[in-house]
Scaffold this active site. Structure first.
Site, PDB file in Angstrom:
ATOM      1  N   ARG A  59       2.574  10.178   3.754  1.00  0.00           N
ATOM      2  CA  ARG A  59       1.446  10.576   2.917  1.00  0.00           C
ATOM      3  C   ARG A  59       1.278  12.090   3.016  1.00  0.00           C
ATOM      4  NH1 ARG A  59      -0.082   6.163   6.118  1.00  0.00           N
ATOM      5  NH2 ARG A  59      -0.559   4.255   4.946  1.00  0.00           N
ATOM      6  N   HIS A 167       2.128  11.293  -4.259  1.00  0.00           N
ATOM      7  CA  HIS A 167       2.207   9.999  -3.572  1.00  0.00           C
ATOM      8  C   HIS A 167       3.343   9.141  -4.113  1.00  0.00           C
ATOM      9  CE1 HIS A 167       0.356   7.168  -0.774  1.00  0.00           C
ATOM     10  NE2 HIS A 167       0.586   6.213  -1.658  1.00  0.00           N
ATOM     11  N   ARG A 170       6.440   8.878  -1.888  1.00  0.00           N
ATOM     12  CA  ARG A 170       6.375   7.812  -0.873  1.00  0.00           C
ATOM     13  C   ARG A 170       6.760   6.471  -1.492  1.00  0.00           C
ATOM     14  NH1 ARG A 170       3.499   5.778   3.820  1.00  0.00           N
ATOM     15  NH2 ARG A 170       2.097   4.068   3.304  1.00  0.00           N
ATOM     16  N   HIS A 193       1.810   0.384   8.011  1.00  0.00           N
ATOM     17  CA  HIS A 193       0.880  -0.673   7.612  1.00  0.00           C
ATOM     18  C   HIS A 193       0.847  -1.796   8.633  1.00  0.00           C
ATOM     19  CE1 HIS A 193      -0.548   0.420   3.613  1.00  0.00           C
ATOM     20  NE2 HIS A 193       0.656   0.854   3.322  1.00  0.00           N
ATOM     21  N   TYR A 202       7.402  -4.236  -2.166  1.00  0.00           N
ATOM     22  CA  TYR A 202       8.680  -3.538  -2.315  1.00  0.00           C
ATOM     23  C   TYR A 202       9.851  -4.473  -2.134  1.00  0.00           C
ATOM     24  CZ  TYR A 202       6.003   0.755  -2.292  1.00  0.00           C
ATOM     25  OH  TYR A 202       5.113   1.743  -2.624  1.00  0.00           O
TER      26      TYR A 202
END
Length: 205
Positions: A59, A167, A170, A193, A202
């Site tokens: 980030r 962003h 990422r 996460h 993903y």
């Protein structure tokens, strides 16, 4: 909902079908070639930043807070220990990542190591706590200064992705990693996460 669950009322009158479903706009995904094309349009001091944000799934606040001691080029790893948070007032806060999982160490690809060797030699102080990425005068790099120095809107148009957000780098990195065979655990660690939900997006993609 509690009253409905406890059968005090037959149904929740405030519930609107579909109102709680978020359907965010699909964000563009850069290929590896496009990431390098964008990086090559950056001023030399910002080229490695674009590569790291993408291939290490960082980030903005995490990238801006990185220090020399967080990067191990021999082991090809980068660690996230803190982040910069810019308030609407312009005040800059330095603190831990968003969650416990946000404190992490992940591998970075061999292909971007030369860019980092050059960057550290030219733009980063020798001290372990020296910021890796700084402004043109050596101060803390803020998002607005980055966009201006990078000519972000112009550069993203040149590669055919007008409106690209920082962003999205990422997002591209996560997509590339998943398509390369990264496991669910690998993606969760890289992204920082605790929940599997984001990583599953993903993998399904």
């Amino acid at each position: 909902m509690t009253a409905a669950d406890d059968q005090i009322i037959p149904r929740n009158p405030c519930r609107i079908r579909g109102a709680g479903e978020e359907k965010p706009e699909e964000r563009p995904v850069l290929t590896v070639a496009k990431v390098f094309e964008l990086a090559d349009l950056m001023p030399v001091r910002l080229r490695a930043l674009v590569l790291l944000a993408t291939f290490a799934s960082r980030r903005w606040g995490e990238v801006a807070a990185l220090r020399r001691m967080d990067l191990d080029l021999t082991a090809r790893t980068v660690s996230v220990r803190q982040q910069h948070v810019e308030l609407d007032t312009g005040e800059l806060l330095v603190g831990p990542p968003k969650s416990r999982a946000g404190v992490r160490t992940v591998a970075i690809p061999e292909a971007i190591i030369p860019a980092f060797r050059d960057h550290l030699d030219q733009f980063t102080g020798p001290e372990g706590d020296a910021l890796i990425f700084t402004g043109s005068r050596g101060g803390i790099l803020r998002r607005s200064n980055f966009r201006h120095a990078a000519k972000w809107d112009e550069s993203t148009r040149k590669i055919g992705f007008p409106g690209l957000h920082f962003h999205d780098l990422r997002h591209a990195g996560n997509t590339i990693a998943a398509s390369s065979g990264a496991s669910l655990k690998d993606l969760m660690q890289s992204m920082g996460h605790d929940s599997v939900r984001a990583a599953l997006i993903y993998q399904h993609g």
